[in-house]
Design a protein around this motif. Structure first.
Motif, PDB file in Angstrom:
ATOM      1  N   SER A 227       0.858  -1.185   0.000  1.00  0.00           N
ATOM      2  CA  SER A 227       0.000   0.000   0.000  1.00  0.00           C
ATOM      3  C   SER A 227       0.895   1.235   0.000  1.00  0.00           C
ATOM      4  N   LEU A 228       0.805   2.037  -1.053  1.00  0.00           N
ATOM      5  CA  LEU A 228       1.613   3.242  -1.158  1.00  0.00           C
ATOM      6  C   LEU A 228       0.794   4.455  -0.736  1.00  0.00           C
ATOM      7  N   GLN A 229       1.206   5.088   0.335  1.00  0.00           N
ATOM      8  CA  GLN A 229       0.583   6.331   0.803  1.00  0.00           C
ATOM      9  C   GLN A 229       1.635   7.436   0.616  1.00  0.00           C
ATOM     10  N   LEU A 230       1.916   7.755  -0.644  1.00  0.00           N
ATOM     11  CA  LEU A 230       3.035   8.642  -0.971  1.00  0.00           C
ATOM     12  C   LEU A 230       2.598  10.106  -0.890  1.00  0.00           C
ATOM     13  N   LYS A 231       2.460  10.554   0.337  1.00  0.00           N
ATOM     14  CA  LYS A 231       1.993  11.917   0.603  1.00  0.00           C
ATOM     15  C   LYS A 231       2.440  12.311   2.007  1.00  0.00           C
ATOM     16  N   PHE A 232       2.340  13.579   2.306  1.00  0.00           N
ATOM     17  CA  PHE A 232       2.655  14.028   3.664  1.00  0.00           C
ATOM     18  C   PHE A 232       1.607  13.470   4.620  1.00  0.00           C
ATOM     19  N   ILE A 233       2.060  12.847   5.683  1.00  0.00           N
ATOM     20  CA  ILE A 233       1.152  12.276   6.682  1.00  0.00           C
ATOM     21  C   ILE A 233       1.029  13.272   7.836  1.00  0.00           C
ATOM     22  N   PRO A 234      -0.165  13.836   8.057  1.00  0.00           N
ATOM     23  CA  PRO A 234      -0.333  14.800   9.161  1.00  0.00           C
ATOM     24  C   PRO A 234       0.000  14.170  10.509  1.00  0.00           C
ATOM     25  N   ASP A 235       0.489  14.996  11.406  1.00  0.00           N
ATOM     26  CA  ASP A 235       0.853  14.517  12.750  1.00  0.00           C
ATOM     27  C   ASP A 235      -0.284  13.747  13.415  1.00  0.00           C
ATOM     28  N   SER A 236      -1.497  14.251  13.245  1.00  0.00           N
ATOM     29  CA  SER A 236      -2.648  13.643  13.929  1.00  0.00           C
ATOM     30  C   SER A 236      -2.945  12.226  13.433  1.00  0.00           C
ATOM     31  N   ASP A 237      -2.438  11.883  12.231  1.00  0.00           N
ATOM     32  CA  ASP A 237      -2.689  10.549  11.663  1.00  0.00           C
ATOM     33  C   ASP A 237      -1.631   9.522  12.064  1.00  0.00           C
ATOM     34  N   LEU A 238      -0.514   9.978  12.614  1.00  0.00           N
ATOM     35  CA  LEU A 238       0.598   9.064  12.896  1.00  0.00           C
ATOM     36  C   LEU A 238       0.232   7.957  13.898  1.00  0.00           C
ATOM     37  N   PRO A 239      -0.438   8.279  15.024  1.00  0.00           N
ATOM     38  CA  PRO A 239      -0.796   7.197  15.954  1.00  0.00           C
ATOM     39  C   PRO A 239      -1.645   6.105  15.301  1.00  0.00           C
ATOM     40  N   LYS A 240      -2.532   6.496  14.397  1.00  0.00           N
ATOM     41  CA  LYS A 240      -3.408   5.516  13.727  1.00  0.00           C
ATOM     42  C   LYS A 240      -2.589   4.609  12.792  1.00  0.00           C
ATOM     43  N   PHE A 241      -1.702   5.209  12.016  1.00  0.00           N
ATOM     44  CA  PHE A 241      -0.851   4.423  11.124  1.00  0.00           C
ATOM     45  C   PHE A 241      -0.039   3.407  11.920  1.00  0.00           C
ATOM     46  N   ILE A 242       0.556   3.869  13.025  1.00  0.00           N
ATOM     47  CA  ILE A 242       1.411   2.985  13.828  1.00  0.00           C
ATOM     48  C   ILE A 242       0.574   1.895  14.499  1.00  0.00           C
ATOM     49  N   HIS A 243      -0.598   2.281  15.021  1.00  0.00           N
ATOM     50  CA  HIS A 243      -1.470   1.323  15.702  1.00  0.00           C
ATOM     51  C   HIS A 243      -1.914   0.201  14.760  1.00  0.00           C
TER      52      HIS A 243
END
Length: 356
Positions: A227-243
């Motif tokens: 899955s390529l998410q080739l874009k800036f990831i907002p700070d608020s989305d980081l916990p969800k990505f990691i989780h």
């Protein structure tokens, strides 16, 4: 006394990395008047008022063109000359073994030599950095101060609570961070193709060029487990990505990489990593809780990476919760070893020792 003492912390803001905000906010809270490097020579009065400069990644040059690279180099030489002439205190943080930018390598090394020779103090984030500095600069006079990279616990929002059940399906791997060639993203796509039934890899971050974005998309064509998410990831989305991941996978270059904020970020949000034995990994001494490896060539890199992925697959298939437990132990470990309050206290003590 820090109250109203004017210093420069460069860069003093970085929207893509809260590392800067953690340090600058603590310095300002303590009473330092933190200024931008761009304003250093804005007026004679301002120039005279600055007591100390702390430079991060200053050795990196703009290599978008030959003209830009040389312009960047000479501008930085002027800054160093102004620091020396004004008898300002100079602190430099050593983040990498070498500049990651290939085109500007020689100029960057020349600039690093000038910084090292002029610095009053060099901050290192991993113990091995001292050995590297001593071997490269045997006549080094600067004070070398080991201050760990600060933890990111809670910085990007609260950690998402774990669910009791983990589906024993594909091992979910995550690469997170700026997408640059030295981070070996191509190896991740190659790995995904080797384990189509047992691994899913998400690559999330903003590529450093449109050409590189296009190259990665072509490379991943036909790989249904990438899955390529080739874009800036907002700070608020980081916990969800990691989780949503079982662990992070970060196949950095051992030639240039030394420290990793993304490794600290993963641990801060309860996930372990597959990563080469860079300084960040060595310092933590986390043992079997980290899937670390070494290599001496590109062919060895893919083999070593594949071995660690295979190990993670076995753990995941045996019991997915075991990977999460590793991540939670690592969170506890960095809260002790990389505690951001201790880190900022140590930085302030360094400044005070130089200014008093």
């Amino acid at each position: 006394m820090a109250s109203h003492t004017k210093i420069i912390f460069n860069p003093c803001e970085n929207k893509e990395n809260q590392y800067i905000a953690i340090l600058v906010n603590a310095l300002e809270k303590h009473g330092y008047d933190v200024n931008r490097l761009d304003d250093f020579l804005s007026s004679s009065k301002h120039y005279k008022s600055i007591k100390l400069l702390h430079l991060n990644w200053f050795e990196n040059l703009d290599d978008s063109s030959a003209k830009s690279m040389w312009k960047s180099y000479f501008r930085k030489l002027i800054v160093l000359a102004a620091v020396r002439l004004g008898k300002k205190k100079l602190v430099w943080t050593m983040h990498n073994r070498l500049s990651h930018e290939k085109k500007s390598g020689k100029l960057s090394r020349a600039l690093t030599e000038k910084i090292v020779s002029q610095a009053d103090a060099i901050v290192i984030h991993s113990k091995v950095s001292k050995e590297i500095l001593r071997s490269q600069y045997p006549n080094l006079n600067a004070k070398i101060v080991h201050i760990p990279h600060p933890d990111f616990v809670g910085v990007y929002g609260p950690m998402i609570q774990e669910t009791d059940e983990k589906e024993n399906k594909k091992l979910k791997l995550l690469f997170l961070g700026a997408i640059k060639p030295y981070k070996n993203i191509e190896l991740l796509i190659e790995i995904a193709k080797k384990f189509p039934e047992s691994v899913h890899i998400t690559i999330a971050g903003n590529p450093n060029s449109e050409a590189y974005r296009s190259d990665l998309r072509k490379l991943a064509e036909g790989a249904g487990n990438v899955s390529l998410q080739l874009k800036f990831i907002p700070d608020s989305d980081l916990p969800k990505f990691i989780h949503e991941a079982d662990l992070l996978i970060l196949p950095y270059s051992l030639e240039s990489s030394l420290n990793s904020g993304t490794v600290i970020l993963g641990f801060s949000y309860g996930r372990t990593v597959i990563c080469p034995k860079i300084g960040t990994i060595d310092d933590l001494e986390a043992g079997e809780d980290v899937f670390d490896y070494s290599y001496s060539s590109q062919s060895e890199h893919i083999q070593a990476l594949e071995t660690q992925v295979q190990k993670a697959i076995h753990v995941h298939q045996a019991n997915p919760i075991l990977l999460i437990e590793k991540g939670h132990r690592l969170k506890d470990l960095i809260l002790k070893k990389n505690n951001k309050q201790n880190v900022t206290d140590n930085l302030i003590r360094l400044y005070e020792s130089l200014l008093n």
